[in-house]
Scaffold this motif. Sequence first.
Motif, PDB file in Angstrom:
ATOM      1  N   LYS A  34       0.812  -1.217   0.000  1.00  0.00           N
ATOM      2  CA  LYS A  34       0.000   0.000   0.000  1.00  0.00           C
ATOM      3  C   LYS A  34       0.847   1.268   0.000  1.00  0.00           C
ATOM      4  O   LYS A  34       0.374   2.332  -0.372  1.00  0.00           O
ATOM      5  CB  LYS A  34      -0.994  -0.002   1.166  1.00  0.00           C
ATOM      6  CG  LYS A  34      -0.402  -0.214   2.543  1.00  0.00           C
ATOM      7  CD  LYS A  34      -1.514  -0.440   3.567  1.00  0.00           C
ATOM      8  CE  LYS A  34      -0.978  -0.505   4.980  1.00  0.00           C
ATOM      9  NZ  LYS A  34      -0.749  -1.894   5.439  1.00  0.00           N
ATOM     10  N   SER A  90      -7.214   6.638  -6.304  1.00  0.00           N
ATOM     11  CA  SER A  90      -8.623   6.381  -6.636  1.00  0.00           C
ATOM     12  C   SER A  90      -8.813   5.942  -8.080  1.00  0.00           C
ATOM     13  O   SER A  90      -9.413   6.638  -8.897  1.00  0.00           O
ATOM     14  CB  SER A  90      -9.481   7.642  -6.392  1.00  0.00           C
ATOM     15  OG  SER A  90      -9.740   7.788  -5.034  1.00  0.00           O
ATOM     16  N   SER A 102      -6.546  -2.281  -7.580  1.00  0.00           N
ATOM     17  CA  SER A 102      -7.178  -1.085  -7.011  1.00  0.00           C
ATOM     18  C   SER A 102      -6.107  -0.184  -6.425  1.00  0.00           C
ATOM     19  O   SER A 102      -5.155  -0.655  -5.804  1.00  0.00           O
ATOM     20  CB  SER A 102      -8.199  -1.480  -5.939  1.00  0.00           C
ATOM     21  OG  SER A 102      -7.599  -2.282  -4.947  1.00  0.00           O
ATOM     22  N   PHE A 111      -5.776   2.825  -3.935  1.00  0.00           N
ATOM     23  CA  PHE A 111      -6.541   3.549  -2.927  1.00  0.00           C
ATOM     24  C   PHE A 111      -6.270   5.051  -2.988  1.00  0.00           C
ATOM     25  O   PHE A 111      -7.196   5.861  -3.035  1.00  0.00           O
ATOM     26  CB  PHE A 111      -6.194   3.020  -1.533  1.00  0.00           C
ATOM     27  CG  PHE A 111      -6.964   3.683  -0.430  1.00  0.00           C
ATOM     28  CD1 PHE A 111      -8.249   3.275  -0.129  1.00  0.00           C
ATOM     29  CD2 PHE A 111      -6.411   4.721   0.305  1.00  0.00           C
ATOM     30  CE1 PHE A 111      -8.975   3.888   0.878  1.00  0.00           C
ATOM     31  CE2 PHE A 111      -7.139   5.343   1.316  1.00  0.00           C
ATOM     32  CZ  PHE A 111      -8.417   4.924   1.607  1.00  0.00           C
ATOM     33  N   ASN A 157     -15.861   1.400  -3.064  1.00  0.00           N
ATOM     34  CA  ASN A 157     -15.260   2.678  -2.693  1.00  0.00           C
ATOM     35  C   ASN A 157     -15.662   3.099  -1.289  1.00  0.00           C
ATOM     36  O   ASN A 157     -16.753   2.805  -0.829  1.00  0.00           O
ATOM     37  CB  ASN A 157     -15.684   3.767  -3.680  1.00  0.00           C
ATOM     38  CG  ASN A 157     -15.451   3.342  -5.114  1.00  0.00           C
ATOM     39  OD1 ASN A 157     -14.483   2.648  -5.412  1.00  0.00           O
ATOM     40  ND2 ASN A 157     -16.350   3.717  -6.001  1.00  0.00           N
ATOM     41  N   LYS A 158     -14.759   3.845  -0.665  1.00  0.00           N
ATOM     42  CA  LYS A 158     -14.986   4.255   0.721  1.00  0.00           C
ATOM     43  C   LYS A 158     -15.650   5.618   0.816  1.00  0.00           C
ATOM     44  O   LYS A 158     -16.269   5.937   1.816  1.00  0.00           O
ATOM     45  CB  LYS A 158     -13.663   4.311   1.484  1.00  0.00           C
ATOM     46  CG  LYS A 158     -12.770   3.091   1.295  1.00  0.00           C
ATOM     47  CD  LYS A 158     -13.404   1.840   1.846  1.00  0.00           C
ATOM     48  CE  LYS A 158     -12.470   0.652   1.732  1.00  0.00           C
ATOM     49  NZ  LYS A 158     -13.166  -0.606   1.947  1.00  0.00           N
ATOM     50  N   GLY A 182     -11.174   0.427  -2.254  1.00  0.00           N
ATOM     51  CA  GLY A 182     -10.469  -0.573  -1.449  1.00  0.00           C
ATOM     52  C   GLY A 182     -10.321  -1.831  -2.287  1.00  0.00           C
ATOM     53  O   GLY A 182      -9.483  -1.917  -3.170  1.00  0.00           O
ATOM     54  N   SER A 201     -11.517   6.578  -3.487  1.00  0.00           N
ATOM     55  CA  SER A 201     -10.782   5.763  -2.522  1.00  0.00           C
ATOM     56  C   SER A 201     -11.247   4.313  -2.552  1.00  0.00           C
ATOM     57  O   SER A 201     -11.889   3.810  -1.640  1.00  0.00           O
ATOM     58  CB  SER A 201     -10.925   6.334  -1.105  1.00  0.00           C
ATOM     59  OG  SER A 201     -10.397   7.637  -1.073  1.00  0.00           O
TER      60      SER A 201
END
Lengths: 209, 669
Positions: free
Chosen positions: B343, B411, B406, B408, B455-456, B434, B432
């Motif tokens: 990440k 995006s 993905s 994060f 998405n968050k 995940g 964002s």
Amino acid sequence: MTRRGRILLAIAALLTIAALILPLWTVRLVAPQYPEGLGLAIRTSTVVGLKPGDLLSINELNHYIGMRVIVPNAIPELAWMPKIVAFLAAILLIAAAFGSRRLAAAWCVLAVALAAAGIWDFHRWEYDYGHNLDMANAIIVIPGMSYQPPLLGSKQLLNFTATSWPASGTLALGGAMILVALAAADRKRTSRRPVPIVPAVPHLAGTPA
Amino acid sequence: MSLSRLSCSLIVASAVAATACRTPAPQDLLTGDAARAVYVAPGHYDEFYAFLSGGYSGQVAVYGLPSGRLLKEIPVFSAFPENGYGYTEENRALLQTTYGMVPWDDTHHPELSQTNGLPDGRWLFINGNNTPRIARIDLTRFETDEIIQIPNSAGGHASPFTTGNSEYVVSATRFSVPVPNSDVPIADYKERFKGTLSFVRADQPGKMDIAFQILMPGYDYDLGHAGKGPSDGWFFFTSYNSEQAYTKLEVNASRNDKDYIAAVHWKLAEQCVKDGKAHRTPAEYDHNYVDEKSRIAVTERKHSVLVLKPEDCPGVVYLIPTPKSPHGVDIDPTGEYIVGGGKLATVIPVHSFTKMQQAIAAKAFDGDLDGIPVLKYEAVLAGEVQHPGLGPLHTEFDGKGYAYTSMFISSEVVKWKLGTWQVVDRAPTYYSIGHLMIPGGDSRQPWGKYLLAMNKITKDRYLPTGPELDQSAQLFDISGGKMRLLLDFPTVGEPHYAQALPASLIRARQVKFLALAGNTNPYVARSEADGGITRSGKAVHVKMIAIRSHFAPDNLEGVMLGDTVYFHVTNIEQDWDIVHGFAVLGMNTANLILLPGETRTLRWVPQEVGVFPFYCTDFCSALHQEMQGYIRVSAPGSNVPLTANTSPKAATQQARMPMNHGSMKGAGR
Ligand SMILES: [Cu+2]
């Protein structure tokens, strides 16, 4: 009777035995809430749902309009019918064993009479089932409305379209009748009384069919 | 981190920021045929079932794809007043843990059961992240049937990923803790805290069991995936915090350039356990499961678990260095490539299983950690995807040689080619992202038609709903060369991860109603005549049936304040989708929703004297409003006889019931 006749009788006997198990008649119900349909199959010995739960659901729905609960064990015809059909099969087996044309012919007459009686009885039962309502406990009462299911074809009963047709058991019995009729008509060619090649009534010989 | 990498990441960041700021105008979608691609005409079915985790709602939400229509919420770890899940006497046991009843959790990773590495539509597993648990949902009924607690674990995040025939689902601990947990100074983290990888036997309903745990260094374990094909028999888990920091992890766990993917030879572990190399260790945990026939959940408390130390089973674990703070670890459909989602990494590292085997054979190690060999990064690496974007997390595969990762921070979804490691396409997400999901995208043969981004953050995507906005899923068409956004739709809770499979695999096996004849609940009433009321001390048991459109019995008397009433209600319908409800005035638990053929029991402690109506909460029929009854509660010591009368229809019942005074006249004196 010829060997062929006896075979026909034997097959007819088997078809009659099959009719003991196969559904004689089916009634299907389709409504907006039941796109997949509900249905009943009537056999010689019982009435069953076409799908598990169908009989219970039909009884449950019918209580709204005061129709009686279908309890297969309580229908007297369903106690008799298997015996009658088994009896018919037994006669055929005997007829096949002895090659008795006379017995086959007698069977035909009996079977037609019984079939007519059976259909009449079924109609009477449907009439009673659809007309003899428990008005005291009916929840939806529509003046003049009865709920007799059709004997053949389709009919609208409130939100349900009811469709009724003979099923494989009846077809088997019908087939048996035809076979027995053929067997009964099947004269032995080497009988003691030879069948005249020239027609007994000569003037009919040239008559067009 | 090298200077060149750092500058590279900044370039990527600014480039991505520039593109991400350009939200596409709505016309972009309207000019295409996106609407037609997701339109499922009235009366038609969706092609896929998608199971989205509900995050902190503790549930699973079922959606149809491509329409994005919500089909059902399945309660798993959260009590659900909507249908009484977690409140009835039958299923309260499902939420039992050694901490008592834990009526909520944080569901993260739905996982479909597999046969030969392909989703088979039998079960869905999902983890409870907070109080480590794994649940089994039966997909013939869409109901939770089994939950097992994971001991020696804290934060069941890397869970419940499955092996190719669902022999095992796994659960790796997010937080390392003292094993067994004990009163230890937190400053002793490095010496005393351990991680565990739990292998849970999952191939038989009602029999989930922790087969063994592997004791690992005190890192944080994040996600896992089983190998397949050539790598079948192996499991891969990501870890972060190889720094073993225990304070201010934001900084202190982000110092190392590389953390590790733990490659676990689970077939060897299985053998070592069989050979007696694991130690039976005290551990308390609960296993809850539903008895198939009675539909009653039971809890069995277990007291020990088999723990395997890697040093007792040489070759069972290797560590693969992976940049940086890896989150996801995903295995491509061939089973050869192991994709790390670092990440904080600026590349996507891809390891080769073949090279890993060669490195092990050649002992290409960089020393060991707690006795676990560390493989050389370069010896295992197949390639790196350069300039992928920022914050790579998860990768799924389309089965056509492409991987989708993905991102994060930036995006977006980035599509790249396996083997060449070249980025071939990228699509922005809002915002964002995940996890992402392709139906079967972690299996041997993905149905590579759609991709779902989860998405968050959803600023500016929907009508605002106060300070908290919906979270969302976005559907992309990946059947062509370019990803195409088709639809976005809000989701229940946090859609953390999802799994999907063709609807046909589930529809063929659907249960339409439960067979009343097979119901073995001790309080089942199969007909109106079976209903009744009995007292045993201060407990009053009411057996009751529900059918369109009445309860039988429908009036109850003789209950006294101080009694506890158990309503055992059976829905005796045998008809698809004829569900009944049950609720009592002042009921301080939940209502019941009863599937056809099912018995459920609600416990009710009356709080005052009086007459209390009960009614059906599910609009079951034209006479649903009439589906009601009363229960009379008298003062303690009063001499009202215990009676349960019924609808007039159930006349046959009278003989069997306790004496019934004025039954037809209602609940009068
Ligand atoms: Cu109801």
